[in-house]
Design an enzyme around this catalytic site. Structure first.
Site, PDB file in Angstrom:
ATOM      1  N   ASP B  75       0.812  -1.225   0.000  1.00  0.00           N
ATOM      2  CA  ASP B  75       0.000   0.000   0.000  1.00  0.00           C
ATOM      3  C   ASP B  75       0.837   1.263   0.000  1.00  0.00           C
ATOM      4  O   ASP B  75       0.415   2.294   0.514  1.00  0.00           O
ATOM      5  CB  ASP B  75      -0.910  -0.023   1.229  1.00  0.00           C
ATOM      6  N   HIS B 118      10.119 -11.398  11.890  1.00  0.00           N
ATOM      7  CA  HIS B 118       8.672 -11.559  12.078  1.00  0.00           C
ATOM      8  C   HIS B 118       8.067 -12.329  10.894  1.00  0.00           C
ATOM      9  O   HIS B 118       7.316 -13.292  11.085  1.00  0.00           O
ATOM     10  CB  HIS B 118       8.018 -10.178  12.203  1.00  0.00           C
ATOM     11  N   GLU B 119       8.396 -11.902   9.686  1.00  0.00           N
ATOM     12  CA  GLU B 119       7.809 -12.556   8.513  1.00  0.00           C
ATOM     13  C   GLU B 119       8.242 -14.015   8.409  1.00  0.00           C
ATOM     14  O   GLU B 119       7.460 -14.876   8.000  1.00  0.00           O
ATOM     15  CB  GLU B 119       8.180 -11.796   7.229  1.00  0.00           C
ATOM     16  N   HIS B 122       6.011 -16.302  10.151  1.00  0.00           N
ATOM     17  CA  HIS B 122       4.872 -16.745   9.331  1.00  0.00           C
ATOM     18  C   HIS B 122       5.297 -17.837   8.353  1.00  0.00           C
ATOM     19  O   HIS B 122       4.581 -18.818   8.155  1.00  0.00           O
ATOM     20  CB  HIS B 122       4.300 -15.574   8.532  1.00  0.00           C
ATOM     21  N   HIS B 128      -0.233 -14.562  13.988  1.00  0.00           N
ATOM     22  CA  HIS B 128       0.028 -13.442  14.890  1.00  0.00           C
ATOM     23  C   HIS B 128      -0.291 -13.786  16.337  1.00  0.00           C
ATOM     24  O   HIS B 128      -1.202 -14.574  16.632  1.00  0.00           O
ATOM     25  CB  HIS B 128      -0.783 -12.217  14.449  1.00  0.00           C
TER      26      HIS B 128
END
Lengths: 81, 415
Positions: B75, B118-119, B122, B128
């Site tokens: 975004d 963090h990624e 995943h 989360h």
């Protein structure tokens, strides 16, 4: 002044909807509902989001909730991954 | 924390950096990515290997807005910083960072290491966490990148999928040093060697001399470095060599040299395949026949023809009446056979075929007061000398009477 106020609320609501769509499955769950039920679903999703972040659960777009929504974050949904 | 099972069904994962952000030096990106993965490998059995081409489990890219076939989009500046997909084929594991952010290796802008770590959570299967101290909390939190970023919540989460670090292999126990005067002393093997008798125990051996009142305690490796510890049998053959046995192997030794081409299989001596180890061996120097003891059986080997005698194996008790035991060690000394079993030793007259004495195995070391400690010499120094050893044949009336009593007492037990 009322016109400006409305715009800001709308902006916040747009932000909230986009946020809840992306991270709380709002769009997927709400796209078949009539508008009145959709509003109720948004409130539920706001509550869900507030609960996840440890905010006071009101179902309303208060300043703390908006602040969290504006914080840079990961793009992975918090629910419904 | 939340997670999706089963995660990756393997522990060795590959990653590939498809493109680099211009915000940082390539080396800094490499480092941030590697450290981001190490955060997880420090607490799991996971290992990560970087590849530079082909399909990796974790494909890493910097993208903007709507990108490729990725169902998620970026975004522009701020907002969403990155995303990753849970383990699986195709997009599974793939990790994308928003190129419209200002990526840094320190506190200004967004720290690539923290976002990557963090990624990768995943990409490994974590979702989360609502724990605000967790790395898997969805919002960016500027932490000190020098500090380990995982909270206990993150560790619990990832270990729910992959388990914890593999346990370090247990440290091998310090090898124990045998005590010559331990009343429970047993031997692995015993053999004569020229004018000595050698008693093998674990990594060590004791040597005594026929005519010298002295005993030496040595490491086997100090004589023959290539020999293993915990030998099981040994004997001196008529050709001035000793043969030592462990499991299905034997070595031939002449003096201080282990002969080349050893170890050889015990089956080359004529043992059937079912024989997996030799308990004891002794060569009768008069007949040049060697007896091998395997459980309750004994074989006889002709040293002249280098073949097993026919009619064997026989039960030990049949060929050596009175020896109804499994033999730990055996040797010949001054015409007698000595059989060891546990801490007992049987002096055996091979002409009359009967037990002439029963004694402790460590009688040879002339312990004054057998106890759980060393005597006379300091065995901790691994080499020591005892003073005044007397071989059994030195007359001792009390010992003789003791032996007769035990002989009478035990003959009935062992027959």
């Amino acid at each position: 002044f009322p016109l400006v106020r409305m715009t800001e609320n709308e902006e916040n609501m747009q932000l909230a909807q986009a946020y809840l769509n992306q991270f709380y499955s709002l769009e997927i769950e709400g796209n078949h509902l009539v508008q009145s039920k959709n509003r109720s679903l948004i409130d539920d999703k706001i509550r869900e989001m507030q609960a996840f972040f440890g905010l006071t659960v009101t179902g309303k777009l208060d300043s703390n909730t908006l602040e969290i929504m504006k914080t840079p974050r990961c793009g992975v949904p918090d629910v419904g991954q | 924390y939340g997670y999706t099972l089963p995660g990756w069904r393997k522990y060795n994962l590959t990653y590939r950096i498809i493109n680099y952000t211009p915000d940082m030096a390539r080396a800094a990106v490499d480092e941030a990515i590697q450290e981001g993965l190490e955060v997880w490998s420090k607490v799991t059995p996971l290992k990560f290997t970087k590849i530079s081409k082909g399909i990796a489990d974790i494909m890493i890219a910097f993208r903007t807005r709507v990108h490729g076939r990725c169902p998620r989009y970026f975004d522009g500046p701020l907002g969403v910083l990155g995303h990753a997909f849970p383990p699986g084929p195709g997009l599974g594991g793939d990790t994308h960072f928003d190129e419209d952010e200002n990526w840094t290796k320190d506190g200004a802008g967004f720290n690539l290491f923290l976002v990557a770590a963090h990624e990768f959570g995943h990409a490994l299967g974590l979702s989360h966490s609502n724990d605000q101290t967790a790395l898997m909390f969805p919002n960016y939190v500027s932490l000190d990148p020098r500090k380990y970023p995982l909270s206990q919540d993150d560790i619990n989460g990832i270990q729910s999928i992959y388990g914890g670090l593999p346990k370090e292999p247990a440290k091998p126990k310090e090898p124990t040093i045998p005590h010559a005067c331990d009343p429970d002393l047993t031997f692995d093997a015993i053999t004569t060697f020229r004018r000595e008798v050698m008693f093998f125990k674990g990594r060590h051996l004791w040597r005594i001399y026929y005519d010298i009142t002295d005993v030496e305690f040595e490491l086997i490796a100090s004589f023959w470095p290539s020999l293993p510890a915990d030998l099981q049998a040994a004997y001196e053959n008529p050709r001035d060599k000793i043969l030592v046995f462990k499991d299905e192997n034997f070595w031939m030794i002449r003096g201080y040299a282990v002969l080349p081409d050893y170890p050889k299989s015990i089956h080359t001596l004529g043992f059937p395949g079912r024989v997996k180890k030799i308990d004891a061996a002794v060569c009768d120097k008069t007949t040049r026949k060697t007896y091998f003891f395997v459980g309750i059986w004994c074989w006889r080997f002709d040293e002249m023809t280098q073949t097993m005698d026919k009619g064997f194996p026989q039960r030990v008790v049949k060929h050596f009446p009175g020896i109804s035991i499994r033999v730990d060690a055996a040797f010949q000394y001054k015409g007698f056979f000595f059989f060891s079993r546990g801490s007992k030793q049987f002096e055996y007259d091979i002409k009359t075929k009967n037990i002439t004495r029963i004694m402790r195995t460590n009688t040879w070391f002339q312990c004054k007061e057998p106890k759980n400690s060393s005597f006379g010499f300091d065995i901790n120094k691994e080499k020591a000398h005892s003073g005044g050893i007397k071989i059994l044949y030195h007359k001792s009336l009390s010992l003789f009477i003791f032996g007769i009593v035990h002989l009478l007492k035990n003959t009935s037990i062992y027959q």
